[in-house]
Scaffold this motif. Structure first.
Motif, PDB file in Angstrom:
ATOM      1  N   ILE A  40       0.845  -1.199   0.000  1.00 47.83           N
ATOM      2  CA  ILE A  40       0.000   0.000   0.000  1.00 47.83           C
ATOM      3  C   ILE A  40       0.876   1.242   0.000  1.00 47.83           C
ATOM      4  CG2 ILE A  40      -1.682   1.296   1.350  1.00 47.83           C
ATOM      5  CD1 ILE A  40      -2.961  -1.367   2.106  1.00 47.83           C
ATOM      6  N   LEU A  62       1.936   1.698  -3.493  1.00 50.09           N
ATOM      7  CA  LEU A  62       0.850   2.159  -4.366  1.00 50.09           C
ATOM      8  C   LEU A  62       0.479   3.619  -4.122  1.00 50.09           C
ATOM      9  CD1 LEU A  62      -1.515  -0.955  -4.383  1.00 50.09           C
ATOM     10  CD2 LEU A  62      -0.314   0.031  -6.334  1.00 50.09           C
ATOM     11  N   THR A  63       0.497   4.047  -2.846  1.00 53.79           N
ATOM     12  CA  THR A  63       0.018   5.412  -2.586  1.00 53.79           C
ATOM     13  C   THR A  63       1.167   6.416  -2.535  1.00 53.79           C
ATOM     14  OG1 THR A  63       0.104   5.081  -0.195  1.00 53.79           O
ATOM     15  CG2 THR A  63      -1.965   4.583  -1.296  1.00 53.79           C
ATOM     16  N   HIS A 120       1.882  10.760  -1.721  1.00 56.89           N
ATOM     17  CA  HIS A 120       0.564  11.265  -1.353  1.00 56.89           C
ATOM     18  C   HIS A 120      -0.007  10.527  -0.136  1.00 56.89           C
ATOM     19  CE1 HIS A 120      -3.601  12.370  -1.463  1.00 56.89           C
ATOM     20  NE2 HIS A 120      -3.915  11.096  -1.564  1.00 56.89           N
ATOM     21  N   GLY A 121       0.087   9.192  -0.167  1.00 53.58           N
ATOM     22  CA  GLY A 121      -0.390   8.418   0.973  1.00 53.58           C
ATOM     23  C   GLY A 121       0.367   8.793   2.239  1.00 53.58           C
ATOM     24  N   SER A 123      -8.528   7.274  -8.340  1.00 54.17           N
ATOM     25  CA  SER A 123      -7.922   8.135  -7.321  1.00 54.17           C
ATOM     26  C   SER A 123      -8.548   7.849  -5.960  1.00 54.17           C
ATOM     27  CB  SER A 123      -8.061   9.611  -7.709  1.00 54.17           C
ATOM     28  OG  SER A 123      -9.052  10.241  -6.948  1.00 54.17           O
ATOM     29  N   LEU A 141      -6.860   4.428  -4.840  1.00 56.68           N
ATOM     30  CA  LEU A 141      -5.449   4.516  -4.459  1.00 56.68           C
ATOM     31  C   LEU A 141      -5.244   5.322  -3.177  1.00 56.68           C
ATOM     32  CD1 LEU A 141      -3.378   4.591  -7.715  1.00 56.68           C
ATOM     33  CD2 LEU A 141      -3.763   2.770  -6.072  1.00 56.68           C
ATOM     34  N   ASN A 142      -6.231   5.320  -2.305  1.00 58.18           N
ATOM     35  CA  ASN A 142      -6.094   5.967  -1.013  1.00 58.18           C
ATOM     36  C   ASN A 142      -5.856   4.922   0.059  1.00 58.18           C
ATOM     37  OD1 ASN A 142      -6.216   8.737  -1.036  1.00 58.18           O
ATOM     38  ND2 ASN A 142      -8.360   8.658  -1.677  1.00 58.18           N
ATOM     39  N   PRO A 143      -5.040   5.240   1.056  1.00 58.49           N
ATOM     40  CA  PRO A 143      -4.785   4.232   2.089  1.00 58.49           C
ATOM     41  C   PRO A 143      -6.051   3.613   2.694  1.00 58.49           C
ATOM     42  CG  PRO A 143      -3.255   6.049   2.333  1.00 58.49           C
ATOM     43  CD  PRO A 143      -4.222   6.451   1.249  1.00 58.49           C
ATOM     44  N   LEU A 191      -7.480   1.047   0.279  1.00 57.15           N
ATOM     45  CA  LEU A 191      -6.538  -0.050   0.053  1.00 57.15           C
ATOM     46  C   LEU A 191      -6.452  -0.962   1.284  1.00 57.15           C
ATOM     47  CD1 LEU A 191      -3.718   1.778  -1.914  1.00 57.15           C
ATOM     48  CD2 LEU A 191      -5.272   0.020  -2.777  1.00 57.15           C
ATOM     49  N   GLU A 225      -9.384  15.276   0.819  1.00 58.21           N
ATOM     50  CA  GLU A 225      -8.228  15.062  -0.035  1.00 58.21           C
ATOM     51  C   GLU A 225      -8.349  15.780  -1.360  1.00 58.21           C
ATOM     52  OE1 GLU A 225      -6.172  11.539  -0.642  1.00 58.21           O
ATOM     53  OE2 GLU A 225      -7.228  10.609   1.036  1.00 58.21           O
ATOM     54  N   THR A 275      -8.256   4.575   8.566  1.00 59.88           N
ATOM     55  CA  THR A 275      -7.558   3.558   7.782  1.00 59.88           C
ATOM     56  C   THR A 275      -7.534   2.213   8.509  1.00 59.88           C
ATOM     57  OG1 THR A 275      -6.170   5.242   6.777  1.00 59.88           O
ATOM     58  CG2 THR A 275      -5.330   3.004   6.753  1.00 59.88           C
TER      59      THR A 275
END
Ligand SMILES: Nc1ncnc2c1ncn2[C@@H]1O[C@H](COP(=O)(O)O)[C@@H](O)[C@H]1O
Ligand SMILES: Nc1ncnc2c1ncn2[C@@H]1O[C@H](COP(=O)(O)O)[C@@H](O)[C@H]1O
Ligand SMILES: Nc1ncnc2c1ncn2[C@@H]1O[C@H](COP(=O)(O)O)[C@@H](O)[C@H]1O
Ligand code: NA
Ligand code: NA
Ligand code: NA
Lengths: 323, 104, 323, 323, 104, 104
Positions: C185, C188-189, C192-193, D8, D11-13, D16, D121, D210
């Motif tokens: 993860i 992937l992020t 930004h993550g 988009s 692809l955020n924690p 995911l 975000e 998360t």
């Protein structure tokens, strides 16, 4: 002035969440903070306050001021259970009187922490070594309480507990141990330790306190129904004695020249009653005493009184005495 | 399958170590402990509500040989007398197994 | 130099809280971290370290350096259980020898995390892909251990477990799964993550580690009494083999040209022993082995040794080799 | 455009980690978040979102916009269970139809929170009073569901529950209570409260969400097997009705002139289904209905659909309607 | 009220799914599981302390028909033999109820 | 030692307060409650899997006098009929103790 202090105290998140918790029980909502969470939060609060106290103690050093404060703390911790015992004996048997006296001689860390959060918000300074006073005031009352039971009951000789066990319970129970341990670690790691640990111990502190007081509200409200059995004598005791103790504490603080912030914390320590460490010790060593008497008064009367009315009231007293 | 006794004790968590010591001295070395048990006790005639919110109970289960019951009672009763708590005994059948973990 | 490194390591909050935990058990305080909290903290630590590793891996990219490091990690994870097995067979039966060998071939994530916190404090850089090495070194030893048992015992044919079950246990146990998942993860992020998650995964990290090590201190100290049964051979093994493994690790690290920070982490991975994932797998697949042997040595000897003496010692070795 | 929004979002924690949780169950990893932790996290999320909403509500004041929004929310909360009941009656008996209708009439706070994190975000603004809408949409569907059962079953008279109990369950269940309570405390303490509490309620928020979605992934995936019993009708229902409800919600939002951010949250509220409060109430008041029908569809179909596809889809709709 | 059997199993949490499968195969589909049970076991004569701090036990309760006991033992004993854990059986009376939740 | 009855109830945690009230009305004032019990139920012939992840079960234990069993069943059965849950009764011996905490 007093009223505005109370209002500004009440309009703080921790106190309001305490009320929210009480309300939840009164309206029979099923809100509850599940089992080990309050325990985790209280460990966190003790660790944080102890560590911070240690870091600041190392900055201030062990001055005469520190020693005087600590002596005053020990004095209060021994004096309060002694004199309240004789007041309580007017209405209660020796066992209950000794257990309740010990409860009020000891302290409530959460009340202390709430008061220190209140001071921080008002921008009033206080010293890290007050945490040492907090730690030192927790245990003596347990010993005094036991001595009282031994002196004033017939079965003096044959209480079948060992003093070593009692001393262990008094000085090594988890809250005293973690508080003192964290304080020592704060002393050892000093400024450097503070830098690395404070993002955890400092920035979440107020939030965790708020959450914890939500739970305390639930717990205190559940105890309210016990007060019927407790009777008017004990309820008055649970409000008047804290005020009296805070008053004595303030005079002592003035006498040895504490700062205003420290004096408030000292008054709060004197006024507060233990609802965890001492009950645990009393259950073990004076099983004859009735837990619902000493737990409920400390938890459902004195604790809410102190955090809602007491803290601003004692601050008002400081304004009068110091101002 | 053979007959053994089941001992169930519900007591305050503060007494846990004392009770386990008591069982141990009575020769009962196996036990299982469930924590965070809430409850309400009753003594004699009067109803006493001791659900001390922060002083939770534990539920102790121990299976033992029938002949161990007497020493267990001798060791446990004084504790119950002093601190409160309840103790019950019943009959169960044990399913014997031979665990293959070599004993040291 | 060595001694000053040890002292600067010891005077850190996490290590001191580890001692505090051990002390609590030794003085019989009733301090305890209630049941699911340590589990929560370990999930948090794995998630945070994995996520951070992923974010940094995407920055560095998969270079030759990364591949070499990972190959070296796999090599150590297979070699250590093999050679230690034969040392252990000198004194123990095949089952116990294989289980202990597997334990020392695998790694302890908390030791790794403590070492990385130590590096951060010293201001020494290390790379995110070391987390990938951490993840990859956890499982192979389990497989090697089982192959050893199958080769060297009579009942080769009839161990009634399926290899699919063993592989599942080795590669999908919760720590490996969460670590690898969080790493992916993070990949992937990316940046930004990191921005959105780091206030959680980063700022509390050191504090949670400190709290967790307090619990590890309690756990390790409770295991100390098992060491009587363990005997001098295993206790020496539990101290000498980590040093030896760290040494081999450092030579390998030097050979493939790792940076000093990475080399320390690699040495720590080589030196550490698993006390969660491998014991769980061994209990399932080699129930004949005695858990108190492999858990107690890893937990009560090797873990404290590594975080207190080992980390600074291996750093000292790096100063000699690289300096 | 739609697809890029979905990507988009994915692809955020938080999303995911939701997938990671589902994967853990599917590959049979033993990853689990131990018992009271998810409960703690959900209390934290409710407290934080409620408190923030209150603080912002006091800034914006109770304008006409606020009142219109709240009326629209109440309307949706009553209309959705009514019309879906008749759709569900085509295939199901009255009990199940009413329980499922109530489930979809109510809301999922976590879906709302995920949507608000998504908006943050993207840098799209939304108003604090949407939290009031959230709180007000939780309960009405429970009442509507019960009225439907009473109207359409033979045993109208003799359901042996008291309405007071139902109202208590609807309005005082822990999530509504904590949400409304925190909102009020936010209103009372305003900017000052925000300053002291936001390091706790704000900076960890995204991280806790998360972690919580990791657990939701585990929970949802464990429910997947129930879907075999549920049948194609209910599965389609669980995907199509949310889209329809979101559409109706968006039209209503456009009609009363909501901002785009608010409109997304309103659509998400309309589209989401309750899997905690309503199931609890239904089990108590309509025990004839089958929980695996209403819990599994809400949890294993509608919840994942909304947070993965729904949120970006509804945002796409907003782009079309508002753009 | 009628007689049924109560099966109590205490085992390491790692074996939980295997044991539940075993019960299921033996035809016992209902059960209740309590986690986070700590304890101390005893095998044969020697005392072995296996309280693996991180590997907690579970306490499994299952009520079943008397005639199901035989298949249960057949399915459970091999697991106990391999991994350890204890299993006990006793007699209880069931209070029959007719739950009104319509079966699907 | 004397004979008492053990009541075991496993039910959804939502019904806890109702069940405790029911026991109380039937004259059984003591009880112990274990939370966070997971499980799987079985009704009649069909297997229904209701392990509602967020709606966990509770395990209630109450020891009472044999003559209290009838009123208990009368109070508890309607609840079980309505909400589901299981109730079992067995024989146990109580170890009497005289707790020295003075009753108020
Ligand atoms: N009749 C009972 N049935 C089940 N548990 C009981 C009973 N009486 C007492 N307990 C449990 O034992 C604890 C201690 O009881 P007591 O010593 O009576 O205060 C209580 O808090 C209950 O959890
Ligand atoms: N005699 C006993 N009474 C109660 N619980 C036991 C007993 N023996 C073992 N146990 C439980 O069963 C677990 C596994 O036992 P063992 O297989 O002997 O290691 C222990 O950790 C205890 O929790
Ligand atoms: N045969 C059984 N043995 C043990 N526990 C059971 C049994 N049947 C049901 N239970 C427990 O009682 C709860 C409610 O059962 P039910 O009402 O059948 O859904 C289940 O979730 C289980 O925890
Ligand atoms: Na005091
Ligand atoms: Na290693
Ligand atoms: Na909805």
């Amino acid at each position: 002035m007093d009223a505005s202090l109370i209002v500004s105290n009440i309009l703080n998140p921790p106190i309001l969440f305490f009320f929210l918790g009480m309300t939840a029980v009164l309206v029979k909502s099923d809100l509850e903070i599940p089992a080990p969470v309050p325990k985790l939060f209280s460990l966190y609060l003790l660790l944080s306050i102890g560590f911070k106290g240690g870091v600041e103690l190392v900055k201030s050093g062990v001055t005469q001021e520190v020693i005087l404060t600590i002596l005053a703390a020990m004095l209060m911790a021994c004096f309060v259970p002694l004199y309240t015992f004789f007041i309580l004996r007017l209405k209660l048997d020796t066992y209950d009187a000794a257990a309740i006296a010990a409860t009020y001689g000891s302290i409530s860390a959460v009340t202390f922490i709430t008061a220190s959060a209140f001071l921080s918000e008002l921008g009033m300074a206080f010293d890290g070594y007050m945490v040492a006073a907090l730690a030192l005031m927790e245990s003596p009352a347990i010993i005094v309480g036991l001595i009282l039971v031994n002196l004033f009951t017939a079965d003096q000789g044959d209480r079948d507990f060992s003093w070593s066990e009692v001393l262990k319970e008094a000085f090594l129970n988890s809250s005293v141990f973690l508080l003192v341990g964290s304080l020592l670690i704060g002393v050892l790691t000093g400024e450097h330790g503070w830098e690395v640990l404070s993002p955890f111990t400092q920035s979440m502190f107020y939030g965790v306190l708020t959450f914890f007081l939500l739970d305390m509200g639930l717990v205190a409200a559940r105890r309210l129904k016990d007060l019927q059995k407790t009777g008017a004598f004990l309820i008055s005791f649970a409000i008047l004695i804290p005020i009296l103790n805070a008053g004595i504490g303030l005079l002592l603080a003035k006498l040895i020249g504490m700062s205003q912030g420290n004096a408030l914390l000292f008054a709060v320590l004197s006024a507060s009653a233990s609802y965890i460490a001492v009950p645990a010790a009393m259950r073990l060593t004076v099983p004859e005493a009735n837990p619902s008497l000493y737990v409920s008064t400390a938890l459902a009367v004195t604790f809410p009184f102190n955090i809602i009315v007491g803290i601003p009231l004692y601050l008002y007293g400081i304004n009068l005495l110091w101002g | 399958m053979h007959l053994v006794k089941k001992i169930e004790i519900i007591a305050n968590s503060f007494e846990l170590s004392k009770i386990l010591d008591g069982l141990d001295h009575a020769g009962v070395h196996g036990h299982a402990v469930i924590r965070n048990v809430s409850g309400k006790g009753l003594r004699g005639d009067s109803t006493e509500d001791l659900d001390m919110t922060m002083l939770d109970n534990v539920y102790i289960i121990a299976f033992c040989m029938p002949e161990q019951i007497k020493p267990v009672i001798e060791h446990i009763r004084p504790l119950l007398n002093k601190f409160g708590g309840t103790c019950y005994i019943s009959d169960v059948m044990e399913i014997r197994s031979v665990k293959c973990i070599a004993s040291l």
